[in-house]
Design a protein around this motif. Structure first.
Motif, PDB file in Angstrom:
ATOM      1  N   VAL A   1       0.991  -1.265  -0.104  1.00  0.00           N
ATOM      2  CA  VAL A   1      -0.064   0.051  -0.001  1.00  0.00           C
ATOM      3  C   VAL A   1       1.006   1.342  -0.056  1.00  0.00           C
ATOM      4  CG1 VAL A   1      -1.848   1.127   1.338  1.00  0.00           C
ATOM      5  CG2 VAL A   1      -1.686  -1.318   1.442  1.00  0.00           C
TER       6      VAL A   1
ATOM      7  N   LEU B   1      -2.440   0.794  -4.593  1.00  0.00           N
ATOM      8  CA  LEU B   1      -2.116  -0.586  -4.555  1.00  0.00           C
ATOM      9  C   LEU B   1      -1.030  -1.180  -5.405  1.00  0.00           C
ATOM     10  CD1 LEU B   1      -5.589  -2.073  -3.471  1.00  0.00           C
ATOM     11  CD2 LEU B   1      -3.843  -1.243  -1.709  1.00  0.00           C
TER      12      LEU B   1
ATOM     13  N   CYS C   1       0.214  -4.642  -6.701  1.00  0.00           N
ATOM     14  CA  CYS C   1      -0.145  -5.959  -6.297  1.00  0.00           C
ATOM     15  C   CYS C   1       0.444  -6.952  -7.471  1.00  0.00           C
ATOM     16  CB  CYS C   1      -1.745  -6.027  -6.560  1.00  0.00           C
ATOM     17  SG  CYS C   1      -2.648  -4.896  -5.419  1.00  0.00           S
TER      18      CYS C   1
ATOM     19  N   ALA D   1      -6.447   2.791  -5.156  1.00  0.00           N
ATOM     20  CA  ALA D   1      -7.378   2.149  -3.861  1.00  0.00           C
ATOM     21  C   ALA D   1      -8.827   2.888  -3.990  1.00  0.00           C
ATOM     22  CB  ALA D   1      -6.642   2.599  -2.620  1.00  0.00           C
TER      23      ALA D   1
END
Length: 881
Positions: free
Chosen positions: A28, A45, A47, A58
């Protein structure tokens, strides 16, 4: 959005929900990725998505920049620098990469472990990176140099988690392993200064208090241990009775403490705090560290799994306290990001509210339907026991419908006569469920099928029954009344009628607009039409060579459309069962076909990943769209908005809107603009403003007009100024187009001189560095050089041919100058005498009187005589010399 009343010409994909998280590590960040951190900026984010790295907002999971291509192996470790500028990633290839998020480039990479990197952490200064590997080693790296500064050994198992001390001045590193130990490493002495033994299983998470004096460690042995870092001893052990996957401290200034009713002053006096844990049960729990008592436990969540089914437990895999008191982020095992905020009720109790849900991975999308009168929601069935309901505007998951125990395969929606929005779902658990979307709960369950439910369909007119088809080859009719909808709780549904319909699995059902008929399509290559409500056979539609995947009644005509695995789509006449039309165009099985534009058009999708728009009257496919990478299982059309939604095996969800009117408007404006620009071009030509005319011809992409302009400049005495101005005003893309035009002109002998003229000025006006930066310059030169060589060879042959002509004319004394006197010659161009560079006045010619009576000699004989005289004079000169 204004809808076009006529036939649709084109659809455009304006919104798409793509996968961005397939499980594993995530990070984050705050502020713009790669930019300056801003407290007010929205978080993002980073990922792991298979072998790729994806950065999404987000707020709505919208992609930020392009995906980062990693190794071909899955990503196992991920970390962000404190300023969110750099992203560190590692996978099974053991290669550690440092990515600049602003430019999406890999700054440096190195290998340092003998196995996959399982966890990563960046120091608060941003200059050190710690990695934990499956080779039982812990390494610390210099980020700028890429070399190892510390190498720690001591764990006897795979190192699963790693964390730096929050205080940059305290150079401590904490690591947890599946041997159950937590080790504290000193970066100053480069030694292990403490081994914290308390866990009997893998250590999954570590957390440090704000003052840096207390450490929490959680493991799969279902306990959380509180450690005093001043003495490196255990202070408290909390028994959680579930495998803990994530633990976090609740800071003194957090809103969670205020909602719990804890005063910060009291918290400092007690020298302890609160923490929260998540794990396999799928609930959030808050603990008091002093009493080791759970002060809050979430009653239920969407990921709460029935304890009776141990194998299907998923729960939470991680938790993060968001900065700036933005709440709590929990990650589930089925790739969901759940954002929670806390409130304090009027009764003084703590309440945890889910305010946002992001879906990282949908797996295969099996079916979808628009929900509501305004069609503002979209219900999606994936390879889960839940139905996810998305907000069409934001493409975020608003809520889920949980209740089935097996995968939901099919669904349908309607608005009842009383105005209630209903959804019916069919699952592999052999049941159908009726849902009230206002209550977001199941109001009825139908049991009776002996196989998985493959299709369901609501009635179109009365909207008080639905039909279901199953792999047990039967069709059942289910009814309900308004009292059922108004009742609280879930009641059983009863089947009003049933019939053994086909010899194989039933794939699709459709109810006619007047609720008088139902059509079923099956794997046995037939479609059957049944009379309602007793399911009496009416017509059998035979003609397909493979199983039928979908059937649908026309909204206005008494006909049915079917799509089949034989790559064809057929339209049938209902009364006699005859085939009216057959459409071919897909290269694989056609999985869905649905009517559009009041039955005059239809849309189809198939296993080839294509979505096609057809016009029935002309049997023509007028548009083909390729936005999916696999089979397109699901297709639905909004009856009010006529918006399309498609989904398939690539887990992408695409929304398409009708852009026919927009395209017409754009074409009209484009033509109008083209006319105005064309008139401006003609005005520039008439004003002899060649610089402006050339630029306009480029913008309008008129190579013929451009050729005419260059031809006019080629005949001018001084073309340098307008050509240089025009060339310097062109962008690199314009220069590339110009070179393409020159290449085409150069292939034709009629225009080659113009092409060479323009090419000469391009090479003369532009520096070589600018020419080399043109995209595709090598291919352009490869097309120019052979024809240019051919043209120069032809010119060379012509020049050599003129030598023979000069020699011949010289020998014939045709081109020799007339020698008047020494140093004086005759200028052939203007027939004047030139002496020492000065033009002499011409003397009047004296005519010799002709003798009368003599015949004039012919010109031929006179030429011969003159040749003899000249020849004799030349011989005399040579002898004297």
């Amino acid at each position: 959005m204004a809808l076009s009343q006529g036939p649709k010409k084109n659809y455009r994909c304006d919104r798409s929900l793509q996968q961005f998280y397939t499980g594993g590590p995530f990070a984050v960040g705050s502020g713009a990725p790669g930019g300056e951190g801003d407290a007010d900026a929205e978080a993002f984010l980073a990922c792991a998505c298979g072998s790729e790295l994806r950065v999404v907002s987000a707020a709505d999971a919208s992609a930020i920049g392009e995906p980062i291509d990693g190794d071909s192996e899955a990503v196992t470790g991920l970390a962000l620098s404190p300023d969110s500028r750099l992203l560190f990633a590692a996978g099974h290839s053991r290669l550690i990469r440092v990515w600049d998020l602003a430019s999406r480039t890999c700054i440096r990479s190195w290998k340092g472990h003998d196995g996959p990197v399982m966890a990563m952490a960046c120091h608060a200064s941003g200059g050190l990176l710690a990695t934990a590997g499956a080779d039982k080693k812990v390494c610390v790296w210099d980020v700028d140099g890429g070399f190892c500064t510390h190498f720690f050994r001591g764990h006897t198992g795979v190192v699963t988690t790693i964390m730096f001390h929050k205080d940059p001045k305290r150079l401590l590193l904490f690591s947890g392993s599946d041997d159950g130990d937590v080790r504290v490493w000193s970066l100053e002495s480069k030694k292990c200064i403490a081994v914290l033994k308390a866990h009997l299983s893998t250590v999954t998470s570590l957390a440090l208090s704000e003052d840096g004096q207390t450490l929490l460690s959680a493991g799969r042995d279902k306990v959380v241990t509180v450690w005093d870092l001043r003495k490196y001893s255990s202070k408290k052990t909390i028994t959680a009775y579930e495998m803990i996957e994530g633990v976090s401290f609740i800071g003194p200034g957090s809103g969670f403490l205020a909602c719990l009713g804890v005063e910060p002053a009291n918290l400092k006096e007690k020298a302890n705090g609160y923490c929260l844990t998540v794990g396999e049960r799928g609930v959030v729990r808050i603990w008091c560290l002093e009493s080791a008592v759970c002060v809050f436990e979430q009653k239920s969540s969407d990921v709460t799994i029935n304890s009776e089914n141990e194998e299907s437990r998923r729960g939470f895999t991680a938790t993060v306290m968001l900065p700036d008191d933005r709440g709590l982020l929990c990650v589930t095992a089925d790739q969901e990001f759940l954002f929670y905020s806390c409130t304090r009720t009027d009764e003084g109790t703590f309440q945890l509210n889910l305010y946002k849900r992001l879906i990282g991975y949908n797996d295969e999308i099996l079916d979808l339907k628009f929900v509501g009168e305004e069609e503002q929601y979209l219900a999606v069935a994936t390879n889960l026991e839940q139905v996810r309901v998305y907000d069409v505007a934001s493409m975020s998951c608003s809520y889920v419908l949980a209740g089935h125990t097996e995968i939901v395969v099919c669904l349908d929606t309607c608005v009842s006569a009383s105005g209630k929005t209903l959804v019916v779902t069919g699952s592999k658990d052999n049941t159908v469920k009726l849902w009230d979307m206002e209550k977001r709960s199941c109001i009825g369950t139908g049991k009776g099928h002996l196989g998985a439910i493959g299709c369901v369909a609501f009635s179109k007119k009365s909207k008080n029954f639905f039909v279901s088809g199953s792999s047990d080859r039967t069709i059942k009719v289910w009814t309900w009344d308004d009292a059922l909808i108004d009742a609280n709780g879930e009641v059983p549904l009863k089947a009003k009628a049933g019939v053994a319909a086909h010899d194989k699995d039933i794939n699709s059902l459709s109810v006619s607009p007047d609720d008088g008929l139902v059509c079923s399509g099956s794997e046995d290559r037939t479609a059957c039409i049944w009379k309602l409500p007793n399911l009496v056979s009416s017509v059998v539609l035979k003609g397909h060579k493979r199983g039928i995947w979908s059937v649908e009644f026309s909204p206005v005509e008494r006909c049915v459309i079917t799509s089949s695995g034989d790559r064809t789509i057929k339209i049938w006449h209902v009364p006699d069962g005859s085939c009216l039309k057959t459409f071919e165009g897909h290269t694989s099985s056609v999985l869905r076909a649905s009517f559009l534009s009041r039955g005059t058009q239809f849309v189809s999708c198939g296993s080839d990943g294509l979505v096609k728009l057809w016009t029935i009257k002309t049997n023509e496919c007028i548009a083909t769209y390729d936005k999916h990478d696999g089979k397109v299982w699901a297709l639905t059309i909004g009856r009010k908005t006529e918006m399309l939604a498609t989904g398939g095996t690539d887990s992408d969800l695409n929304l398409w809107h009708d852009c026919t009117m927009e395209d017409k408007q754009e074409d009209f404006l484009k033509k109008e603009e083209e006319v105005l620009r064309g008139q401006e071009l003609e005005n520039a030509v008439s004003d002899s403003d060649y610089t402006k005319a050339i630029q306009l011809a480029f913008e309008l992409r008129r190579p013929r007009r451009l050729l005419e302009l260059f031809s006019q400049l080629c005949r001018k005495a001084d073309p340098e100024d307008p050509i240089e101005k025009a060339l310097h005003g062109l962008p690199k893309e314009g220069l590339r187009v110009l070179l393409e035009y020159i290449r085409e002109w150069n292939t034709k002998p009629k225009f080659c001189h113009v092409a060479q003229f323009v090419l000469f000025w391009v090479l003369r006006s532009l520096p070589p560095t600018d020419i080399l930066e043109i995209k595709g310059i090598s291919e352009l030169l490869e097309g120019l050089i052979p024809y240019s060589q051919r043209h120069f060879s032809r010119v060379d042959r012509l020049v050599r041919s003129t030598f023979l002509l000069d020699y011949t004319l010289t020998r014939m004394s045709v081109v020799d100058p007339d020698v008047v006197d020494a140093g004086t010659t005759r200028d052939v161009t203007n027939d004047s005498l030139v002496e020492n560079g000065e033009i002499l006045p011409e003397e009047p010619a004296q005519e010799s009187p002709e003798k009368p009576g003599k015949k004039r000699k012919s010109s031929k004989s006179s030429k011969k005589g003159s040749k003899k005289v000249k020849a004799s004079s030349s011989k005399a000169v040579s002898v004297e010399a």
